[in-house]
Design a protein around this motif. Sequence first.
Motif, short mmCIF file in Angstrom:
data_model
loop_
_atom_site.label_atom_id
_atom_site.label_comp_id
_atom_site.label_asym_id
_atom_site.label_seq_id
_atom_site.Cartn_x
_atom_site.Cartn_y
_atom_site.Cartn_z
N ARG A 185 0.83 -1.21 0.00
CA ARG A 185 0.00 0.00 0.00
C ARG A 185 0.87 1.27 0.00
O ARG A 185 0.61 2.21 -0.75
CB ARG A 185 -0.95 -0.01 1.20
CG ARG A 185 -1.93 1.17 1.17
CD ARG A 185 -3.00 1.03 2.24
NE ARG A 185 -3.91 2.16 2.20
CZ ARG A 185 -5.22 2.07 2.18
NH1 ARG A 185 -5.80 0.88 2.18
NH2 ARG A 185 -5.97 3.15 2.17
N ALA A 186 1.89 1.28 0.83
CA ALA A 186 2.80 2.42 0.87
C ALA A 186 3.54 2.59 -0.46
O ALA A 186 3.78 3.71 -0.92
CB ALA A 186 3.79 2.26 2.02
N ALA A 246 -5.89 -1.41 -12.35
CA ALA A 246 -4.84 -0.65 -13.02
C ALA A 246 -5.45 0.46 -13.87
O ALA A 246 -4.95 1.59 -13.89
CB ALA A 246 -3.98 -1.59 -13.88
N VAL A 247 -6.53 0.15 -14.58
CA VAL A 247 -7.21 1.17 -15.38
C VAL A 247 -7.78 2.26 -14.47
O VAL A 247 -7.63 3.46 -14.74
CB VAL A 247 -8.32 0.54 -16.25
CG1 VAL A 247 -9.20 1.62 -16.87
CG2 VAL A 247 -7.72 -0.34 -17.34
N ALA A 248 -8.41 1.86 -13.37
CA ALA A 248 -8.98 2.83 -12.44
C ALA A 248 -7.89 3.73 -11.85
O ALA A 248 -8.07 4.95 -11.76
CB ALA A 248 -9.74 2.11 -11.33
N PHE A 249 -6.78 3.12 -11.48
CA PHE A 249 -5.66 3.86 -10.88
C PHE A 249 -5.08 4.86 -11.87
O PHE A 249 -4.91 6.04 -11.56
CB PHE A 249 -4.60 2.85 -10.43
CG PHE A 249 -3.40 3.45 -9.74
CD1 PHE A 249 -3.52 4.07 -8.52
CD2 PHE A 249 -2.14 3.34 -10.32
CE1 PHE A 249 -2.39 4.59 -7.87
CE2 PHE A 249 -1.02 3.86 -9.68
CZ PHE A 249 -1.15 4.48 -8.45
N TRP A 250 -4.79 4.40 -13.09
CA TRP A 250 -4.19 5.29 -14.09
C TRP A 250 -5.18 6.38 -14.50
O TRP A 250 -4.80 7.53 -14.69
CB TRP A 250 -3.73 4.49 -15.30
CG TRP A 250 -2.59 5.15 -16.04
CD1 TRP A 250 -2.24 6.47 -16.02
CD2 TRP A 250 -1.65 4.53 -16.90
NE1 TRP A 250 -1.14 6.71 -16.81
CE2 TRP A 250 -0.76 5.53 -17.36
CE3 TRP A 250 -1.47 3.22 -17.33
CZ2 TRP A 250 0.29 5.26 -18.23
CZ3 TRP A 250 -0.42 2.96 -18.20
CH2 TRP A 250 0.45 3.96 -18.64
N MET A 304 -8.95 -2.26 -3.47
CA MET A 304 -7.96 -3.25 -3.87
C MET A 304 -7.70 -4.24 -2.73
O MET A 304 -7.62 -5.46 -2.95
CB MET A 304 -6.65 -2.56 -4.26
CG MET A 304 -6.72 -1.78 -5.55
SD MET A 304 -5.12 -0.98 -5.87
CE MET A 304 -5.61 0.33 -7.00
N GLU A 305 -7.55 -3.71 -1.53
CA GLU A 305 -7.28 -4.58 -0.38
C GLU A 305 -8.47 -5.49 -0.07
O GLU A 305 -8.28 -6.66 0.27
CB GLU A 305 -6.93 -3.73 0.86
CG GLU A 305 -5.53 -3.15 0.78
CD GLU A 305 -5.17 -2.32 2.00
OE1 GLU A 305 -6.10 -1.77 2.65
OE2 GLU A 305 -3.98 -2.22 2.30
N GLU A 306 -9.68 -4.95 -0.20
CA GLU A 306 -10.87 -5.76 0.02
C GLU A 306 -10.93 -6.93 -0.97
O GLU A 306 -11.22 -8.07 -0.59
CB GLU A 306 -12.15 -4.92 -0.12
CG GLU A 306 -12.39 -3.98 1.05
CD GLU A 306 -13.50 -2.99 0.75
OE1 GLU A 306 -14.28 -3.24 -0.21
OE2 GLU A 306 -13.59 -1.97 1.46
N VAL A 307 -10.65 -6.63 -2.21
CA VAL A 307 -10.64 -7.68 -3.24
C VAL A 307 -9.56 -8.71 -2.92
O VAL A 307 -9.78 -9.92 -3.05
CB VAL A 307 -10.43 -7.06 -4.64
CG1 VAL A 307 -10.14 -8.13 -5.68
CG2 VAL A 307 -11.66 -6.24 -5.05
N GLY A 308 -8.39 -8.22 -2.50
CA GLY A 308 -7.30 -9.12 -2.16
C GLY A 308 -7.65 -10.03 -0.99
O GLY A 308 -7.36 -11.23 -1.02
N GLY A 362 -9.17 10.07 -2.95
CA GLY A 362 -9.39 9.19 -4.10
C GLY A 362 -8.52 7.96 -4.04
O GLY A 362 -8.97 6.83 -4.29
N LEU A 363 -7.24 8.16 -3.71
CA LEU A 363 -6.33 7.01 -3.62
C LEU A 363 -6.74 6.08 -2.49
O LEU A 363 -6.70 4.85 -2.65
CB LEU A 363 -4.90 7.50 -3.39
CG LEU A 363 -4.20 8.15 -4.58
CD1 LEU A 363 -2.83 8.66 -4.18
CD2 LEU A 363 -4.10 7.20 -5.77
N GLU A 364 -7.14 6.65 -1.37
CA GLU A 364 -7.56 5.82 -0.24
C GLU A 364 -8.73 4.93 -0.61
O GLU A 364 -8.75 3.74 -0.28
CB GLU A 364 -7.94 6.73 0.94
CG GLU A 364 -8.03 6.01 2.25
CD GLU A 364 -8.18 6.98 3.42
OE1 GLU A 364 -9.02 6.71 4.27
OE2 GLU A 364 -7.45 7.99 3.44
N ALA A 365 -9.68 5.49 -1.34
CA ALA A 365 -10.84 4.69 -1.76
C ALA A 365 -10.41 3.57 -2.71
O ALA A 365 -10.85 2.42 -2.58
CB ALA A 365 -11.88 5.59 -2.44
N LEU A 366 -9.55 3.89 -3.64
CA LEU A 366 -9.05 2.87 -4.57
C LEU A 366 -8.28 1.78 -3.82
O LEU A 366 -8.49 0.58 -4.05
CB LEU A 366 -8.14 3.50 -5.62
CG LEU A 366 -8.81 4.19 -6.81
CD1 LEU A 366 -7.79 4.99 -7.60
CD2 LEU A 366 -9.50 3.18 -7.70
#
Length: 196
Positions: A83-84, A148-152, A187-191, A179-183
Amino acid sequence: MFFMPYPAKLSAEAVLDAAQRLLEHSGPDALTMRALADALGVRPSSLYRHFSSREVLLRALGDQAALNLKDQVLDAAEGLAPRAALLAAAQAYLAYTRTHPHLYALLLTKENDLPLEHLQHSPGKILWNTLLLLIGRLSGDPDDTDHAVAFWTFLHGFASLEAAGTFGQSGPKRGFEVGLEALFNHMEEVGQAGKS
């Protein structure tokens, strides 16, 4: 003006370096083959031995920008937890767009006319794969194209709005971090869901 005789000690790297300086100092409209030749002290025809057209030169600058951005993203993320690392990568990405706006614009030039085999190994694809790798470490999916698409998209959208002055005098406040925190949370939830 002094013109170096042919064969000049002029390399493709020297042409690219001078082109980058001219682009970053004066913008894309100022980057003509004649202006570049003047800056290098050569005849314009000397440039065509290395780059067959201005468009080819601009593409090479865009490729170089993609690789430089990839290096900055990786350097920022090195040795950090997933995450960092992704946060550091996002900050490095945004810093690059602020420091090199003209190069960043070239990086995003569409490459419709390139053959598929070139696209698969292009600097833009290398940059994409770098972001995909960092995202996969957080989400647990090494081919996490959706995130990756969402992030970019988020990074580019934020950078574009900021560059255009759309946020106004108040600025974006903490919008980038929110915005980054939500993304990242998603990602972590999916993981985590994938592990259970």
